[in-house]
Design a protein around this motif. Structure first.
Motif, PDB file in Angstrom:
ATOM      1  N   VAL A  63       0.849  -1.189   0.000  1.00  0.00           N
ATOM      2  CA  VAL A  63       0.000   0.000   0.000  1.00  0.00           C
ATOM      3  C   VAL A  63       0.888   1.243   0.000  1.00  0.00           C
ATOM      4  O   VAL A  63       1.705   1.429   0.910  1.00  0.00           O
ATOM      5  CB  VAL A  63      -0.934   0.030   1.222  1.00  0.00           C
ATOM      6  N   VAL A  64       0.749   2.071  -1.039  1.00  0.00           N
ATOM      7  CA  VAL A  64       1.505   3.319  -1.134  1.00  0.00           C
ATOM      8  C   VAL A  64       0.569   4.469  -0.791  1.00  0.00           C
ATOM      9  O   VAL A  64      -0.518   4.588  -1.354  1.00  0.00           O
ATOM     10  CB  VAL A  64       2.087   3.508  -2.548  1.00  0.00           C
ATOM     11  N   VAL A  65       1.005   5.316   0.141  1.00  0.00           N
ATOM     12  CA  VAL A  65       0.210   6.465   0.578  1.00  0.00           C
ATOM     13  C   VAL A  65       0.860   7.736   0.056  1.00  0.00           C
ATOM     14  O   VAL A  65       2.045   7.993   0.303  1.00  0.00           O
ATOM     15  CB  VAL A  65       0.117   6.523   2.114  1.00  0.00           C
ATOM     16  N   THR A  66       0.099   8.533  -0.687  1.00  0.00           N
ATOM     17  CA  THR A  66       0.582   9.815  -1.170  1.00  0.00           C
ATOM     18  C   THR A  66      -0.446  10.889  -0.845  1.00  0.00           C
ATOM     19  O   THR A  66      -1.458  10.605  -0.188  1.00  0.00           O
ATOM     20  CB  THR A  66       0.901   9.749  -2.676  1.00  0.00           C
ATOM     21  N   PHE A  67      -0.206  12.125  -1.283  1.00  0.00           N
ATOM     22  CA  PHE A  67      -1.007  13.260  -0.830  1.00  0.00           C
ATOM     23  C   PHE A  67      -1.468  14.112  -2.017  1.00  0.00           C
ATOM     24  O   PHE A  67      -0.735  14.291  -2.981  1.00  0.00           O
ATOM     25  CB  PHE A  67      -0.191  14.143   0.122  1.00  0.00           C
ATOM     26  N   ASP A  68      -2.658  14.650  -1.918  1.00  0.00           N
ATOM     27  CA  ASP A  68      -3.190  15.568  -2.924  1.00  0.00           C
ATOM     28  C   ASP A  68      -4.058  16.618  -2.229  1.00  0.00           C
ATOM     29  O   ASP A  68      -5.048  16.268  -1.592  1.00  0.00           O
ATOM     30  CB  ASP A  68      -4.016  14.812  -3.963  1.00  0.00           C
ATOM     31  N   LEU A  89       2.852   3.915  -9.936  1.00  0.00           N
ATOM     32  CA  LEU A  89       3.069   3.154  -8.700  1.00  0.00           C
ATOM     33  C   LEU A  89       2.503   1.744  -8.823  1.00  0.00           C
ATOM     34  O   LEU A  89       3.128   0.769  -8.383  1.00  0.00           O
ATOM     35  CB  LEU A  89       2.446   3.889  -7.513  1.00  0.00           C
ATOM     36  N   HIS A  90       1.341   1.621  -9.429  1.00  0.00           N
ATOM     37  CA  HIS A  90       0.794   0.279  -9.675  1.00  0.00           C
ATOM     38  C   HIS A  90       1.726  -0.517 -10.595  1.00  0.00           C
ATOM     39  O   HIS A  90       1.952  -1.711 -10.393  1.00  0.00           O
ATOM     40  CB  HIS A  90      -0.592   0.380 -10.298  1.00  0.00           C
ATOM     41  N   ALA A  91       2.270   0.158 -11.611  1.00  0.00           N
ATOM     42  CA  ALA A  91       3.112  -0.535 -12.588  1.00  0.00           C
ATOM     43  C   ALA A  91       4.392  -1.084 -11.969  1.00  0.00           C
ATOM     44  O   ALA A  91       4.947  -2.078 -12.454  1.00  0.00           O
ATOM     45  CB  ALA A  91       3.460   0.404 -13.743  1.00  0.00           C
ATOM     46  N   ILE A  92       4.882  -0.448 -10.884  1.00  0.00           N
ATOM     47  CA  ILE A  92       6.132  -0.918 -10.278  1.00  0.00           C
ATOM     48  C   ILE A  92       5.891  -1.798  -9.057  1.00  0.00           C
ATOM     49  O   ILE A  92       6.846  -2.167  -8.375  1.00  0.00           O
ATOM     50  CB  ILE A  92       7.054   0.260  -9.892  1.00  0.00           C
ATOM     51  N   GLY A  93       4.618  -2.151  -8.780  1.00  0.00           N
ATOM     52  CA  GLY A  93       4.395  -3.146  -7.742  1.00  0.00           C
ATOM     53  C   GLY A  93       3.449  -2.796  -6.626  1.00  0.00           C
ATOM     54  O   GLY A  93       3.205  -3.628  -5.742  1.00  0.00           O
ATOM     55  N   ALA A  94       2.876  -1.591  -6.620  1.00  0.00           N
ATOM     56  CA  ALA A  94       1.905  -1.258  -5.579  1.00  0.00           C
ATOM     57  C   ALA A  94       0.586  -1.975  -5.852  1.00  0.00           C
ATOM     58  O   ALA A  94       0.068  -1.922  -6.967  1.00  0.00           O
ATOM     59  CB  ALA A  94       1.678   0.247  -5.522  1.00  0.00           C
ATOM     60  N   ASP A  95       0.053  -2.637  -4.838  1.00  0.00           N
ATOM     61  CA  ASP A  95      -1.275  -3.245  -4.979  1.00  0.00           C
ATOM     62  C   ASP A  95      -2.366  -2.196  -4.869  1.00  0.00           C
ATOM     63  O   ASP A  95      -3.355  -2.231  -5.603  1.00  0.00           O
ATOM     64  CB  ASP A  95      -1.476  -4.315  -3.907  1.00  0.00           C
ATOM     65  N   HIS A  96      -2.177  -1.256  -3.947  1.00  0.00           N
ATOM     66  CA  HIS A  96      -3.164  -0.199  -3.735  1.00  0.00           C
ATOM     67  C   HIS A  96      -2.453   1.127  -3.513  1.00  0.00           C
ATOM     68  O   HIS A  96      -1.373   1.174  -2.912  1.00  0.00           O
ATOM     69  CB  HIS A  96      -4.045  -0.501  -2.520  1.00  0.00           C
ATOM     70  N   VAL A  97      -3.069   2.203  -4.010  1.00  0.00           N
ATOM     71  CA  VAL A  97      -2.564   3.549  -3.784  1.00  0.00           C
ATOM     72  C   VAL A  97      -3.620   4.333  -3.024  1.00  0.00           C
ATOM     73  O   VAL A  97      -4.769   4.440  -3.476  1.00  0.00           O
ATOM     74  CB  VAL A  97      -2.220   4.262  -5.107  1.00  0.00           C
ATOM     75  N   VAL A  98      -3.240   4.838  -1.866  1.00  0.00           N
ATOM     76  CA  VAL A  98      -4.116   5.675  -1.053  1.00  0.00           C
ATOM     77  C   VAL A  98      -3.703   7.126  -1.265  1.00  0.00           C
ATOM     78  O   VAL A  98      -2.543   7.482  -1.049  1.00  0.00           O
ATOM     79  CB  VAL A  98      -4.015   5.325   0.442  1.00  0.00           C
ATOM     80  N   VAL A  99      -4.636   7.950  -1.722  1.00  0.00           N
ATOM     81  CA  VAL A  99      -4.388   9.380  -1.873  1.00  0.00           C
ATOM     82  C   VAL A  99      -5.061  10.087  -0.703  1.00  0.00           C
ATOM     83  O   VAL A  99      -6.289  10.160  -0.631  1.00  0.00           O
ATOM     84  CB  VAL A  99      -4.937   9.910  -3.211  1.00  0.00           C
ATOM     85  N   LEU A 100      -4.256  10.562   0.231  1.00  0.00           N
ATOM     86  CA  LEU A 100      -4.810  11.289   1.367  1.00  0.00           C
ATOM     87  C   LEU A 100      -5.112  12.721   0.948  1.00  0.00           C
ATOM     88  O   LEU A 100      -4.240  13.413   0.395  1.00  0.00           O
ATOM     89  CB  LEU A 100      -3.836  11.293   2.540  1.00  0.00           C
TER      90      LEU A 100
END
Length: 316
Positions: free
Chosen positions: A52-57, A83-94
């Motif tokens: 799970v990758v967490v980023t911000f917007d 991020l999905h292409a390099i292996g993240a299953d899920h991306v959370v945009v906080l």
């Protein structure tokens, strides 16, 4: 795989929980970011959960310092796709809000990492800072993870040729027009996306029609002529692009003009993505239209050679 916008106070879907988490801005998704996600993948396999990758917007600095907005290297959706292409299953945009930025390091850890995501492992870069006033450090995280029973890893600085890889270095390379350096830092060509609009249509009169791009929301490379790949409606074409004014015709306005080699057809109103492979030359005035035409012929031949060689390298 999913990309979801959350407020810090929300609860994540069950499939987002129980995995390895990494938090950051991830603008550009450069080689350093790729190393983070690769490390998170190893921990995810260990704890048998998702990456799970967490980023911000928007970016936190824009909320903290109104008026500091500048074009990013990637839009938030482009970032999530990469991020999905390099292996993240899920991306959370906080969703970045004053309330989120006011959380202490302890509160951010408890509310986002533990309660919201139920993380079992946490992976961060060597210089990660978090929480109100950027008071939280990796040592803070190491202690909190140990107390909570989470695996924690801080990976070292990622460098190429002795120089650290960072979003600011990618930006500097692009602004200077050094797209080859950007390719090295990103591990892929830099890409912009825009809409084809009507231009002066001079290219048609001299045998080199160009698509003029507008509505580009990310950083533009510095002025010059480039070997590029242009994609429209899912079809990729070899192309040459000019960024800058058109001094031969006395124009000072900075434009993005793309010539799709061997293509004929109407592109107006369509979305086009452009990948920058190599800079061919600087933008300069010519004494006559005939001199410009001869240079354009050389540019296109060189662009074809560069793109063919790059394709061979990629396939070998």
């Amino acid at each position: 795989m999913a990309t979801v916008y959350f407020d810090w106070s929300d609860y994540a879907p069950r499939e987002f929980t129980g995995g390895a988490v990494t938090v950051g801005n991830f603008d550009g998704v450069h080689r350093g970011h790729q190393a983070l996600v690769a490390e998170a993948r190893q921990h995810a396999e260990s704890v048998r959960g998702p990456v799970v990758v967490v980023t911000f917007d928007p970016p936190p600095h824009q909320v903290l310092h109104p008026g500091s907005e500048r074009p990013p290297l990637t839009t938030i959706l482009q970032r999530a796709d990469l991020l999905h292409a390099i292996g993240a299953d899920h991306v959370v945009v906080l969703r970045t809000s004053p309330a989120l930025l006011a959380l202490s390091p302890e509160a951010f850890f408890e509310d986002v990492i533990v309660r919201q995501l139920g993380a079992k492992a946490l992976v961060e870069g060597y210089d990660f800072r978090f929480g109100r006033g950027r008071a939280g450090t990796n040592e803070t995280l190491r202690t909190m993870c140990a107390d909570a029973g989470l695996e924690f890893t801080a990976i070292p600085q990622y460098s190429i040729g002795g120089e650290p890889v960072s979003s600011s270095r990618v930006r500097a390379a692009l602004v200077s027009g050094d797209v080859s350096r950007a390719v090295e830092l990103l591990n892929r060509p830099y890409r912009i996306v825009g809409t084809v609009v009507t231009g002066a249509q001079r290219g048609r009169t001299i045998g080199f029609p160009t698509a003029n791009l507008d509505n580009v929301r990310t950083v533009l490379p510095g002025n010059g002529v480039f070997a590029v790949r242009a994609t429209v409606d899912g079809v990729t074409h070899p192309a040459a692009a000019n960024i800058g004014p058109n001094p031969t015709f006395g124009e000072d306005a900075r434009k993005i003009e793309v010539h799709l080699i061997g293509f004929t057809g109407d592109l107006y109103g369509r979305e086009m993505s452009v990948e920058f492979v190599s800079r061919l030359r600087e933008t300069k005035p010519f004494k006559s239209v005939g001199e410009l035409t001869e240079q354009l012929k050389r540019d296109i031949t060189r662009a074809q050679d560069v793109l063919s060689a790059e394709k061979v390298r990629a396939e070998s």
